[in-house]
Design a protein around this motif. Sequence first.
Motif, PDB file in Angstrom:
ATOM      1  N   GLU A  69      -1.326  29.409 -34.395  1.00  0.00           N
ATOM      2  CA  GLU A  69      -0.937  30.550 -33.558  1.00  0.00           C
ATOM      3  C   GLU A  69      -1.284  30.349 -32.087  1.00  0.00           C
ATOM      4  OE1 GLU A  69      -2.041  34.294 -35.259  1.00  0.00           O
ATOM      5  OE2 GLU A  69      -1.821  35.365 -33.359  1.00  0.00           O
ATOM      6  N   ILE A  72       1.404  29.340 -29.825  1.00  0.00           N
ATOM      7  CA  ILE A  72       2.495  30.276 -29.561  1.00  0.00           C
ATOM      8  C   ILE A  72       2.043  31.367 -28.602  1.00  0.00           C
ATOM      9  CG2 ILE A  72       3.984  32.027 -30.625  1.00  0.00           C
ATOM     10  CD1 ILE A  72       3.527  30.033 -33.195  1.00  0.00           C
ATOM     11  N   ASP A  73       0.854  31.870 -28.835  1.00  0.00           N
ATOM     12  CA  ASP A  73       0.317  32.910 -27.966  1.00  0.00           C
ATOM     13  C   ASP A  73      -1.197  32.776 -27.950  1.00  0.00           C
ATOM     14  OD1 ASP A  73      -0.403  35.096 -26.550  1.00  0.00           O
ATOM     15  OD2 ASP A  73       0.578  36.582 -27.835  1.00  0.00           O
ATOM     16  N   ALA A  74      -1.693  32.119 -26.925  1.00  0.00           N
ATOM     17  CA  ALA A  74      -3.118  31.790 -26.866  1.00  0.00           C
ATOM     18  C   ALA A  74      -3.985  33.020 -26.607  1.00  0.00           C
ATOM     19  CB  ALA A  74      -3.383  30.727 -25.805  1.00  0.00           C
ATOM     20  N   ALA A  75      -3.351  34.187 -26.434  1.00  0.00           N
ATOM     21  CA  ALA A  75      -4.136  35.414 -26.234  1.00  0.00           C
ATOM     22  C   ALA A  75      -4.969  35.741 -27.480  1.00  0.00           C
ATOM     23  CB  ALA A  75      -3.201  36.585 -25.932  1.00  0.00           C
ATOM     24  N   HIS A  77      -4.660  38.073 -29.518  1.00  0.00           N
ATOM     25  CA  HIS A  77      -5.032  39.473 -29.322  1.00  0.00           C
ATOM     26  C   HIS A  77      -5.424  40.165 -30.619  1.00  0.00           C
ATOM     27  CE1 HIS A  77      -4.065  43.783 -27.993  1.00  0.00           C
ATOM     28  NE2 HIS A  77      -5.183  43.433 -27.400  1.00  0.00           N
ATOM     29  N   GLU A  78      -4.918  39.661 -31.751  1.00  0.00           N
ATOM     30  CA  GLU A  78      -5.257  40.321 -33.019  1.00  0.00           C
ATOM     31  C   GLU A  78      -6.758  40.266 -33.282  1.00  0.00           C
ATOM     32  OE1 GLU A  78      -2.925  42.196 -34.568  1.00  0.00           O
ATOM     33  OE2 GLU A  78      -4.713  42.929 -35.581  1.00  0.00           O
ATOM     34  N   PRO A 115       4.031  30.324 -42.295  1.00  0.00           N
ATOM     35  CA  PRO A 115       5.327  29.689 -42.522  1.00  0.00           C
ATOM     36  C   PRO A 115       5.430  28.342 -41.800  1.00  0.00           C
ATOM     37  CG  PRO A 115       5.590  31.929 -41.656  1.00  0.00           C
ATOM     38  CD  PRO A 115       4.141  31.621 -41.606  1.00  0.00           C
ATOM     39  N   TYR A 118       7.210  28.155 -38.571  1.00  0.00           N
ATOM     40  CA  TYR A 118       6.502  28.713 -37.415  1.00  0.00           C
ATOM     41  C   TYR A 118       5.691  27.623 -36.722  1.00  0.00           C
ATOM     42  CZ  TYR A 118       3.360  32.282 -35.183  1.00  0.00           C
ATOM     43  OH  TYR A 118       2.646  33.075 -34.326  1.00  0.00           O
ATOM     44  N   LEU A 139      -6.175  22.250 -25.033  1.00  0.00           N
ATOM     45  CA  LEU A 139      -6.582  23.650 -25.227  1.00  0.00           C
ATOM     46  C   LEU A 139      -6.987  24.283 -23.905  1.00  0.00           C
ATOM     47  CD1 LEU A 139      -8.748  23.572 -28.509  1.00  0.00           C
ATOM     48  CD2 LEU A 139      -6.384  24.347 -28.254  1.00  0.00           C
ATOM     49  N   GLN A 141      -5.832  23.839 -21.109  1.00  0.00           N
ATOM     50  CA  GLN A 141      -4.680  24.180 -20.255  1.00  0.00           C
ATOM     51  C   GLN A 141      -3.977  25.460 -20.683  1.00  0.00           C
ATOM     52  OE1 GLN A 141      -2.070  20.871 -20.493  1.00  0.00           O
ATOM     53  NE2 GLN A 141      -3.402  19.540 -19.267  1.00  0.00           N
ATOM     54  N   HIS A 143      -3.467  29.467 -21.733  1.00  0.00           N
ATOM     55  CA  HIS A 143      -4.004  30.727 -21.211  1.00  0.00           C
ATOM     56  C   HIS A 143      -4.805  31.391 -22.324  1.00  0.00           C
ATOM     57  CE1 HIS A 143      -0.400  30.743 -18.234  1.00  0.00           C
ATOM     58  NE2 HIS A 143      -1.390  29.985 -17.828  1.00  0.00           N
ATOM     59  N   LEU A 144      -5.986  30.844 -22.563  1.00  0.00           N
ATOM     60  CA  LEU A 144      -6.783  31.285 -23.707  1.00  0.00           C
ATOM     61  C   LEU A 144      -7.204  32.739 -23.558  1.00  0.00           C
ATOM     62  CD1 LEU A 144      -9.167  28.212 -24.191  1.00  0.00           C
ATOM     63  CD2 LEU A 144      -7.137  28.796 -25.548  1.00  0.00           C
ATOM     64  N   GLY A 145      -7.085  33.486 -24.654  1.00  0.00           N
ATOM     65  CA  GLY A 145      -7.681  34.815 -24.702  1.00  0.00           C
ATOM     66  C   GLY A 145      -9.181  34.658 -24.904  1.00  0.00           C
ATOM     67  N   PRO A 146      -9.615  34.423 -26.134  1.00  0.00           N
ATOM     68  CA  PRO A 146     -11.042  34.245 -26.378  1.00  0.00           C
ATOM     69  C   PRO A 146     -11.496  32.816 -26.051  1.00  0.00           C
ATOM     70  CG  PRO A 146      -9.828  34.097 -28.447  1.00  0.00           C
ATOM     71  CD  PRO A 146      -8.820  34.449 -27.385  1.00  0.00           C
TER      72      PRO A 146
ATOM     73  N   ILE B  41     -13.693  39.428 -21.367  1.00  0.00           N
ATOM     74  CA  ILE B  41     -13.998  38.034 -21.717  1.00  0.00           C
ATOM     75  C   ILE B  41     -14.295  37.282 -20.433  1.00  0.00           C
ATOM     76  CG2 ILE B  41     -13.106  35.913 -22.744  1.00  0.00           C
ATOM     77  CD1 ILE B  41     -11.397  37.720 -24.580  1.00  0.00           C
ATOM     78  N   LEU B  56      -4.382  38.905 -20.039  1.00  0.00           N
ATOM     79  CA  LEU B  56      -4.605  38.285 -21.359  1.00  0.00           C
ATOM     80  C   LEU B  56      -3.391  37.472 -21.802  1.00  0.00           C
ATOM     81  CD1 LEU B  56      -6.556  38.078 -23.856  1.00  0.00           C
ATOM     82  CD2 LEU B  56      -5.181  39.898 -24.858  1.00  0.00           C
ATOM     83  N   LYS B  60      -5.210  32.094 -16.626  1.00  0.00           N
ATOM     84  CA  LYS B  60      -6.414  31.377 -17.035  1.00  0.00           C
ATOM     85  C   LYS B  60      -7.636  32.141 -16.550  1.00  0.00           C
ATOM     86  CE  LYS B  60      -4.727  26.686 -17.181  1.00  0.00           C
ATOM     87  NZ  LYS B  60      -5.100  25.327 -16.841  1.00  0.00           N
TER      88      LYS B  60
END
Lengths: 510, 69
Positions: A69, A72-75, A77-78, A115, A118, A139, A141, A143-146, B41, B56, B60
């Motif tokens: 995941e 696809i979306d490094a946020a 957020h879940e 899947p 995916y 990694l 590079q 836009h990491l969330g956590p 964060i 978010l 970066k």
Amino acid sequence: MEKYILRQGLVFDGTGQAPRVADVRISGGRVAEISPAIAESTADYHEIDARGHWLTPGFIDIHTHYDGEIEIDAALHESVRHGITTVFMGSCGISMVMGPPENLSDMFTRVEGVPSAYVKPLLQEIKNWDSPGGYLEHLAQLHLGPNVAMFLGHSTLRAYVMGLARSLTHKECPAPHEQARMNQLLEEALNVGYLGLSVNMLEFDKMDGSDFRSRPTPSVYAGWREYRHLFRLLRQRGRILQTIPNTANPATFFSFMLESAALFRKGLKTSMLAMIDGKTVPGIHRIFGHSAWLFNRVLGANVKFQGLPEPFDVVTNGFNSPFFEEFEAGTAYLHLEDLAERRELLADPRYRRKFRKQWQKKLAPRAFHRNLKDTTVIECPDASLNGQSLRFLAQQAGQDPIDYFIDLVSQYGDDLRWYTVVGNHRSKELNWIVRHPDCHIGFSDAGAHLRNMAHYNFPLRLFKFVQAQAAEGRKTLAWPRLCARLAANWPIGLGSRQATCGKATVRTWS
Amino acid sequence: MIQPQSLNEKLDEAVEEGLPGLPEFKRWVRRNDEAVPYVWINGRLASHLGKRCAALGREKGLGQVLKAK
């Protein structure tokens, strides 16, 4: 740069100290100040009224499979939405660190219930790294969330060095130069900051794709000699082994305990799955807990079990779950991808006899209880079935329960969604688990088993659970201790999440 | 930042929500957006009452790759 002052929240600093009402100033990416009253702020500060709220360090999720995941979306957020600010990836032998994208995807998708469509095309398109260091650079590079920390998957390593075909062949051991190459790559990973190595001995975690479909993952094929070479390095460097013993061979639990023990050598930090009060073997969590206590205190071992602070509940689509990979007939079904072929198989009387025999086998160790009375249909195209157990529905239909279940799956396939609780169903035992000093709270499997498991918000559910235990008058975790366990109790030798002022504090495994 | 009064049964209720980049694929999740009013964060605002904040996943400077030493 964003600047905040949070006014008069109840501050848990993650050290286990009693909380206090205070103002918190955030500036320069850090907690800059915690004090009873911070003076009037300048205009560049956002003020937030935190009265009646708790302020805690961000939580760590020690066991995720966000490796797919995140591309696809490094946020992520879940997880972030629940206050998780650090995730560990590369769990259970599987990571995206190196090797052909197709292999990485096939090792990942069926095991983790994600899947293939995916993950595989995406990896094929974007993968431009092929080494432990290169992957971390990749990694960094995003836009990491956590925050993200990595394990190197042993399946990844083995397949990369030996080639996927040989890594999935019984009795194929690495040649000396291959073993040396594995050691060298693990060392490279540890040098650039990986937490350690992850190993998976579960035989029911199966390969996806077409070439090696339904074989267990490469880590399963390794011998102890190979493992020990790699463990020696982890020991020397004080890094972590994350491991799943073979549930079909309980002796492997004790082998890992012994590996961890400091017998004329350093102990091995071992994060093992899992301290769960499973319905199949009542009391197994206590055996694990007591063993860890004994090995850690008497033999200098350093074993921690991962544990979930909530009922371990699962939704399954038809037979589509790792629990149906625990017996041959289940795997034979999941080996087929086409619904018509699956139906044909389920209609075969010989197959049905085999299914029944293996399903009912009493003595085989297993993770799933297979009690159809203890199930609930939650979503079926025939809505009249919803809310009932499979056993009850079979009785209503005047049919044998196993036959009824097979017929239902034959008819509806993955559109039949049913629910069951696999473990952690007794609150008193769950309280024992979360209080155990050798239990690390975590094991959410975030980013995996997407349609089957929902443990993303486990820290919040731990708070709620502990609250309920206290209300019942049961001795349980105290709030400050609890914050410390969720936020700072893990590992790591990398900045953990204590909200003391200034730079994140470096803590060792405790 | 946690709202302790919202640490309630809603945390246990499971719903299906679309996956990022594959919204038609539903993942099983549990959410109680009121329980976590704010998440920061590395000093940046990441999430507010279950909603993504602007930075978010788009900028970066929030999460970093943590390295063991």
